[in-house]
Design a protein around this motif. Structure first.
Motif, short mmCIF file in Angstrom:
data_model
loop_
_atom_site.label_atom_id
_atom_site.label_comp_id
_atom_site.label_asym_id
_atom_site.label_seq_id
_atom_site.Cartn_x
_atom_site.Cartn_y
_atom_site.Cartn_z
N LEU A 141 44.61 -0.11 52.49
CA LEU A 141 43.74 0.13 53.65
C LEU A 141 42.27 0.00 53.26
O LEU A 141 41.47 -0.56 54.01
N LEU A 180 40.29 1.00 63.63
CA LEU A 180 41.73 1.24 63.42
C LEU A 180 42.02 1.58 61.96
O LEU A 180 42.83 2.48 61.67
N THR A 217 43.53 4.94 60.69
CA THR A 217 44.75 4.93 59.89
C THR A 217 44.53 5.61 58.55
O THR A 217 45.40 6.35 58.05
N THR A 218 43.35 5.35 57.94
CA THR A 218 43.04 5.98 56.65
C THR A 218 43.02 7.50 56.78
O THR A 218 43.58 8.21 55.93
N GLU A 269 44.57 9.26 59.02
CA GLU A 269 45.93 9.73 59.28
C GLU A 269 46.76 9.70 58.01
O GLU A 269 47.50 10.66 57.71
N VAL A 270 46.66 8.59 57.24
CA VAL A 270 47.43 8.50 56.00
C VAL A 270 46.97 9.57 55.02
O VAL A 270 47.80 10.21 54.34
#
Length: 630
Positions: A166, A480, A484-485, A487-488
């Protein structure tokens, strides 16, 4: 990855290191006093795998060679999740020569299973074990150092969390966006330059159409002038040819009329004489006439009378013929009036064309004076107006032509003068056409150039729109990726907390069960006694090390589950330093039960209690130059 054998020569402390038949699972102890070479075993494993050690930088790699020796070598036998055993050999000398070889054990050496070269071996090792040096020292290999909180932005932690890809995508997206912004600046500069070049051309949309319209008008006038020249020349020649013919026809008509009248008189005289002699013989005129005939023709008086009737008829017929000829000659002479009319009409057309040309020239000169277009002013020069027609002489010539009073020379010279003026006008129109052709060609070139620039401008604008859309896409992609980062990272921290919550109570005898791990990996422990989260500074140093060891083991489990996907060894160098005996025993009891993936656990310590049992025990001593000791 599971270690099966370690062999080395002249590496760090040992002239020879040979540890064989290492069990695939269980706890492997390495004990000995300080400076007995315990850590050298872990450093040897690290050197064999990655060609470097934790304690030495890449530029200091030659220090790994045993003091006084010129070279060293290390060999490591291991297996991965596929069950295949591999032998990894590495060689280093004090001249900086470094080589490596990786082979699948049991394979023929010429097979593709043999990999040679430091870089190729490094790539192949990464494919087999699933991690590199940075991840290794942050998870499976705990060197002899203080156990600290892992750095949240380290490459190893990002790899464990699955953020490297990511982050790479985010960096690539940002670089792409920055490059696109720079490209947009360049494109906008090109658009401004292109627009300036188009404006400098100053294209008038109606100029070319006006020039082409004038070209068509002049072409039509030239065609009309040429037709008039041909017509006037033909009419002039026909008129000049008709002059003697008409005069001859009128002359013959006069003679025919005179002869016809004379024949008519003769017919009347001979007929009257016959009538008097035949019908009125007693008339005085008849007696006188007979006497005259007798005197002239004494012997044939009786024969003359019938011939008088014949002569009357003949003269009557001749008179009729001559009068008929007179009528025909008159018609012939009158037919030449059409020739005169044609020539007169041609002269009228010439006068009309000359007048139109004069008006056009005056209008054109007026337009040239008020024109501000540089192309029109430079390409269409002012034409000299042809000499005007002398309308008095022109009308006089027409009257003479219609009346047939014009002489051959008058018609010839007068028409020639008119043709000269007309040809002068045609020549002027031809020069004007040449200038118009040049002006049209220049304007068409300017328009073509403007169209090309417009096409380039349109293409640039299309590229700008495309690049702007690309920037918008990059912005959305970046959002995004960041989302996403986050969330991960959040999922990683939550999973890490879950793994720590399984091991921490075992290490701390259930006094601490939960950890609070923030996004920056700062750690706070929940105390069951105080019923609240506590900072590490509020906890004893021994408990801090237990907590940090639990975090390190959780990272190891996460990396093993994410990348290794198989059994994995764990090398802990002095993990229990400053632990009391109770904490050490508790940790040794808990370690083999932590994870299904971490099956082979290497523990380094100065000494262990005699009643502790290990699956394999390597004992070191300051006096040992090799293991096993000679």
């Amino acid at each position: 990855m599971i270690i099966h054998a370690i062999k080395a020569e002249n590496v760090l402390k040992y002239t020879s290191l040979n540890i064989n038949e290492i069990p695939e699972c269980g706890v492997i102890a390495i004990s000995g006093p300080n400076e007995s070479g315990k850590s050298s075993i872990g450093e040897t494993v690290c050197f064999a795998l990655f060609g470097r050690t934790f304690s030495l930088d890449v530029g200091e790699l030659s220090k790994i060679i045993l003091w006084g020796e010129t070279h060293c070598s290390a060999q490591l036998e291991f297996s991965c999740g596929d069950g295949q055993r591999y032998r990894l050999e590495r060689y280093l000398d004090n001249a900086g020569n470094h080589s490596a070889c990786l082979a699948a054990m049991g394979s023929v050496e010429v097979d593709d299973s043999v990999v040679r070269g430091v870089d190729k071996v490094a790539d192949r090792v990464f494919q087999l074990i699933g991690f590199e040096f940075d991840e290794f020292v942050e998870s499976f290999y705990l060197a002899q150092r203080e156990i600290t909180t892992p750095h949240p932005h380290s490459y190893a932690v990002k790899t464990m969390a699955g953020l490297v890809t990511l982050e790479y995508c985010g960096t690539a997206c940002q670089e792409d966006r920055d490059a696109t912004i720079e490209e947009l600046k360049q494109r906008n500069s090109e658009v401004a330059e292109m627009q300036t070049r188009i404006d400098e051309l100053g294209i008038d949309p109606g100029l070319l159409a006006g020039l082409e319209s004038e070209h068509r008008e002049i072409t039509q006038r030239m065609e009309a002038s040429q037709r008039l020249i041909d017509d006037l020349d033909s009419a002039s020649m026909a008129y000049q040819d008709a002059i003697p013919k008409r005069e001859q026809a009128y002359s013959k008509r006069g003679r025919a009329g005179f002869l016809g009248f004379f024949c008519l008189l003769l017919a009347l005289l001979t007929g009257g004489a016959w009538y008097l002699l035949v019908k009125l013989p007693e008339h005085a005129w008849s007696i006188s006439l007979s006497a005259q005939v007798a005197n002239l023709i004494p012997d044939r008086q009786t024969e003359v009378v019938p011939w008088l009737l014949v002569g009357a008829g003949v003269f009557a017929v001749l008179s009729l013929i001559l009068w008929t000829r007179r009528i025909l000659l008159k018609k012939l002479a009158l037919s030449y009036a059409e020739t005169a009319l044609t020539l007169s009409n041609s002269l009228n057309s010439l006068a009309s064309l000359s007048q139109n040309l004069k008006e056009h020239k005056e209008h054109e000169q007026l337009q040239t004076e008020v024109s501000e277009n540089p192309v029109e002013e430079s390409a269409i020069a002012e034409e000299q107006t042809p000499q005007a027609i002398d309308y008095i002489a022109h009308d006089k010539l027409k009257e003479h032509i219609i009346d047939w009073h014009a002489t051959y020379a008058e018609v010839r010279d007068g028409v020639a003068h008119e043709l000269t003026l007309l040809n002068m006008g045609v020549e002027g129109e031809k020069r004007r056409l040449g200038q118009l052709d040049q002006a049209i060609s220049q304007e068409q070139e300017r328009i073509d150039k403007a169209l090309q620039l417009q096409e380039v401008l349109a293409d640039l604008k299309e590229k700008i729109e495309s690049r702007q859309r690309h920037i918008e896409i990059c912005q959305v992609a970046d959002e995004l990726i960041q989302g996403t980062t986050r969330e991960v990272s959040h999922q990683f921290n939550r999973k890490l907390r879950g793994l720590v919550s399984k091991t921490l109570p075992l290490f701390t005898e259930n006094r601490y069960e939960h950890l609070q791990i923030d996004d920056d990996l700062s750690v706070r422990a929940f105390s069951n006694e105080k019923r609240d989260f506590m900072d590490l500074e509020e906890i004893s140093s021994g408990t801090q090390r237990q907590i940090m060891l639990a975090v390190r083991l959780a990272l190891s489990q996460e990396l093993a589950g994410r990348t290794v996907r198989g059994e994995q060894f764990l090398f802990l160098d002095e993990p229990f330093a400053f632990f009391d005996e109770m904490r050490t025993r508790c940790a040794l009891t808990v370690l083999p039960t932590l994870s299904d993936e971490l099956n082979q656990i290497w523990i380094v310590a100065q000494d262990f209690a005699d009643d502790l049992h290990f699956d394999y025990h390597v004992k070191c001593d300051r006096s040992f130059q090799s293991i096993p000791a000679s």
